[in-house]
Write an enzyme that holds these catalytic residues in place. Sequence first.
Site, short mmCIF file in Angstrom:
data_model
loop_
_atom_site.label_atom_id
_atom_site.label_comp_id
_atom_site.label_asym_id
_atom_site.label_seq_id
_atom_site.Cartn_x
_atom_site.Cartn_y
_atom_site.Cartn_z
N TRP A 270 -24.19 -33.85 -39.22
CA TRP A 270 -23.31 -34.20 -40.33
C TRP A 270 -22.74 -32.94 -40.97
CZ3 TRP A 270 -21.73 -38.75 -42.71
CH2 TRP A 270 -22.23 -39.92 -42.14
N SER B 251 -30.12 -35.09 -41.10
CA SER B 251 -31.27 -34.36 -41.63
C SER B 251 -32.56 -35.18 -41.57
CB SER B 251 -30.99 -33.92 -43.07
OG SER B 251 -29.92 -33.00 -43.08
N PHE B 252 -32.45 -36.49 -41.66
CA PHE B 252 -33.63 -37.35 -41.59
C PHE B 252 -34.35 -37.18 -40.26
CE2 PHE B 252 -35.85 -41.38 -40.88
CZ PHE B 252 -36.53 -41.52 -42.09
N HIS C 207 -29.74 -42.68 -51.79
CA HIS C 207 -29.90 -42.21 -50.40
C HIS C 207 -30.22 -40.72 -50.35
CE1 HIS C 207 -28.25 -40.85 -46.44
NE2 HIS C 207 -28.94 -41.90 -46.04
N GLY D 195 -23.35 -41.36 -54.57
CA GLY D 195 -23.52 -42.26 -55.70
C GLY D 195 -24.70 -43.20 -55.58
N THR D 196 -25.54 -43.03 -54.55
CA THR D 196 -26.69 -43.91 -54.37
C THR D 196 -27.96 -43.06 -54.24
OG1 THR D 196 -26.65 -43.88 -51.94
CG2 THR D 196 -25.20 -45.48 -53.04
N VAL E 54 -27.90 -30.49 -43.91
CA VAL E 54 -27.28 -30.54 -45.23
C VAL E 54 -27.21 -31.98 -45.70
CG1 VAL E 54 -24.92 -30.52 -44.31
CG2 VAL E 54 -25.33 -29.81 -46.66
N VAL E 55 -27.62 -32.19 -46.94
CA VAL E 55 -27.50 -33.49 -47.57
C VAL E 55 -26.74 -33.27 -48.88
CG1 VAL E 55 -28.73 -35.54 -48.41
CG2 VAL E 55 -29.76 -34.13 -46.61
N ILE E 56 -25.66 -34.01 -49.05
CA ILE E 56 -24.83 -33.88 -50.24
C ILE E 56 -24.97 -35.15 -51.08
CG2 ILE E 56 -22.48 -33.59 -51.09
CD1 ILE E 56 -21.93 -31.91 -48.56
#
Length: 161
Positions: free
Chosen positions: A25, A57-58, A88, A85-86, A80-82
């Site tokens: 991602w 990433s998971f 997650h 709005g949830t 990378v995790v950005i």
Amino acid sequence: MSGAGAPTLTLDGSGLKVVVVAASWHTTVMDGLLDGARRALADAHVDDVTVVRVPGSFELPVVARHAADADADAVVALGVVIRGGTPHFDYVCSAATTGLTDVSVHTGVPVGFGLLTCDDEAQALDRAGLPGSHEDKGYEAAQAAVATALAVRVLEPADGR
């Protein structure tokens, strides 16, 4: 300021086998992280490098575990995790962080932590080691993995037990 006080490392990782596990991602950020890790490994004279791409990433911890079980001396986990709005973001960050820590602790194989957890894309780009970035977290994660693998070697018994 992030990065302040970072050590200057001169490493000789000759003979180490390192696996880089990289999420897919956010291509631009991931390309920067991966390039940084490759540069750090080359600077540390690590010739035995395998790069494995995973969806996100998971998935980093499970492949990191397989790399450790396949006799890697060190693993570099990049992702990378950005924030969105949830919730997650919170779940993925927590699961990946805990999973990578568990891999390292349970296998004894160092895992360089190159998982960016950012509020927005600008923060990720600023840490990706790209032209204009203030930080190079891929490079730092690879250096940390090599430095830790070398520290572990110092503590291993001479007879291989």
